[in-house]
Motif scaffolding. Structure first.
Motif, mmCIF file in Angstrom:
data_model
loop_
_atom_site.group_PDB
_atom_site.id
_atom_site.type_symbol
_atom_site.label_atom_id
_atom_site.label_comp_id
_atom_site.label_asym_id
_atom_site.label_seq_id
_atom_site.Cartn_x
_atom_site.Cartn_y
_atom_site.Cartn_z
ATOM 1 N N GLU B 227 -4.775 0.064 25.672
ATOM 2 C CA GLU B 227 -4.897 0.359 24.249
ATOM 3 C C GLU B 227 -3.673 -0.037 23.432
ATOM 4 O O GLU B 227 -3.803 -0.554 22.324
ATOM 5 N N SER B 253 -6.779 -0.351 15.817
ATOM 6 C CA SER B 253 -7.684 -0.752 16.881
ATOM 7 C C SER B 253 -8.613 0.402 17.186
ATOM 8 O O SER B 253 -8.406 1.531 16.757
ATOM 9 N N LEU B 254 -9.643 0.082 17.950
ATOM 10 C CA LEU B 254 -10.500 1.111 18.514
ATOM 11 C C LEU B 254 -9.905 1.552 19.845
ATOM 12 O O LEU B 254 -9.144 0.817 20.475
ATOM 13 N N ASN B 255 -10.301 2.701 20.300
ATOM 14 C CA ASN B 255 -10.033 3.092 21.676
ATOM 15 C C ASN B 255 -10.610 2.032 22.611
ATOM 16 O O ASN B 255 -11.660 1.464 22.330
#
Lengths: 270, 270
Positions: B227, B253-255
């Motif tokens: 991540e 960002s996304l997970n």
């Protein structure tokens, strides 16, 4: 009041000036505050920056020197005290050791009118009965990342401004506007009246596979229910279309925030 | 050995027969076992059922009476002891109160050959440096749900069979086959040799938006990095295409497990 540049050193654990930061694990309940609900609490440099940039009126910062310094630019012109303590004093005020080293508290802001929010949104998430604070926070993070303009909450949802939701959302619960629906599912007419298409996400076999549902055009609201029971029949019936994410046999479901992300990407206008 | 129907009551916290279940918070390290790694531990009825159905050889069950009874059908014919205790004795053996009320332990199984796994897979996830056990578990859950046939792990990844990964994966880490790549990123040639297209997921602006990458056809492997740092340059360069999930401005960002789910759905053949 001192500007943030004029920091206030705190060496006494019992100093009443940091009472807003005291015993954080209980901070979501404040009988002394309007509605009995706690202040908005941001943890860590990134989330504090998002709080400062949000519509929530910051009351104070509290952190170790290094983290307060990292926030100098974001907090420039912010007319609130920045309390500085060492990690040990901070831990004793807060009630536990705080990895992220800095906090900020803010007052709650006036609630958003749901009709107004619908009117100015292209893409919405509508949540039914999401009680889990982490799932709620993760849904806001995913909504922010994938271009959802607003979130509507039915009565069964938790408060998105709870401390853990704010943290898991990476502060995006402070950026993505949300509003509460009073009558459920009757208030979905706010969406219909505006011509917003309502898509209910469900594992039901007869629902339309997400990729065939044409959600990438026009104004769309995605209805999401809680992880165990999912959406109620009433909510699914009130929607224009029932949509499912095709899943392998023997797998119950995705986490609700993950299912939300998959769906938000499908309607993303980004 | 008794069949599972012939239960064994445990009333003494120090009974050596439940030693495999003792002090679970340290159970991932077992200096007495091959490689020093712990047994496979499943928690809760659903995950125990998945363990029983898996290739991992179950050694024993341990639970409160009600949960052991719920497992009667799944455990029929399983020739291992089912230790039954009350919740208090269980908590004292395990080291904490166990909400789910039942556990099972299994031996580890022989590792899977990565070339074999590639050969029999249409869709793969390839993980680089995923050290977080919860993210790793969630990736397996999402892989299982969205039709990913196998997972390849580079050297920097944690052990998917750690207790927390098993739990967060809802037991799907026991179902989705995985294999370890020794040389990184050289071993990606196993995929190229088989004609599997390699797509690296990255936030880089010059990458192809996911929905334009045509990943819904043919055999595809998705490369996912951790991540914080994301994929290394070497991994991205070794891929056939760099792909990004379009994201709103100001969102990092996304997970990684969530980004995985969005991508797996895009290539899903389900």
């Amino acid at each position: 009041m001192p500007t943030v540049a004029q920091r206030v050193d705190i060496s006494d654990v019992d100093d009443p000036r940091v009472d807003d930061f005291r015993d954080l694990s209980r901070a979501d309940r404040r009988p002394d505050r309007p509605g009995g609900r706690g202040l908005v609490i941001a943890e860590g440099v990134v989330v504090v920056e998002r709080l400062i940039a949000s519509r929530y009126p910051v009351r104070a910062l509290f952190g170790v020197q290094r983290r307060i310094e990292e926030l100098a630019e974001a907090a420039a012109g912010l007319n609130v005290p920045a309390y500085v303590a060492d990690a040990d004093v901070m831990a004793r005020v807060v009630g536990f050791h705080l990895n992220r080293g800095v906090l900020a508290v803010a007052d709650r802001a006036p609630v958003v009118d749901p009709a107004d929010l619908v009117q100015r949104s292209q893409r919405l998430a509508v949540l039914e009965g999401i009680g889990d604070h982490e799932n709620l926070g993760a849904l806001f993070r995913n909504a922010a990342a994938l271009g959802v303009d607003g979130v509507l909450l039915s009565a069964g949802c938790s408060d998105p401004l709870y401390r853990r939701s704010v943290r898991v959302s990476m502060g995006h619960v402070l950026r993505v506007p949300f509003a509460h629906l009073e009558s459920w599912p009757e208030d979905l007419k706010l969406l219909r009246d505006e011509g917003v298409r309502i898509a209910a996400l469900t594992p039901r076999a007869e629902a339309t596979p997400l990729r065939d549902a044409g959600l990438d055009e026009g104004r769309v609201a995605v209805l999401l229910g809680s992880e165990g029971p999912g959406l109620t029949d009433e909510a699914i019936e009130a929607a224009d279309v029932a949509v499912r994410i095709p899943m392998a046999e023997g797998v119950d479901s995705l986490n609700v925030a993950t299912a939300g992300a998959v769906t938000f990407h499908a309607l993303s206008g980004i």
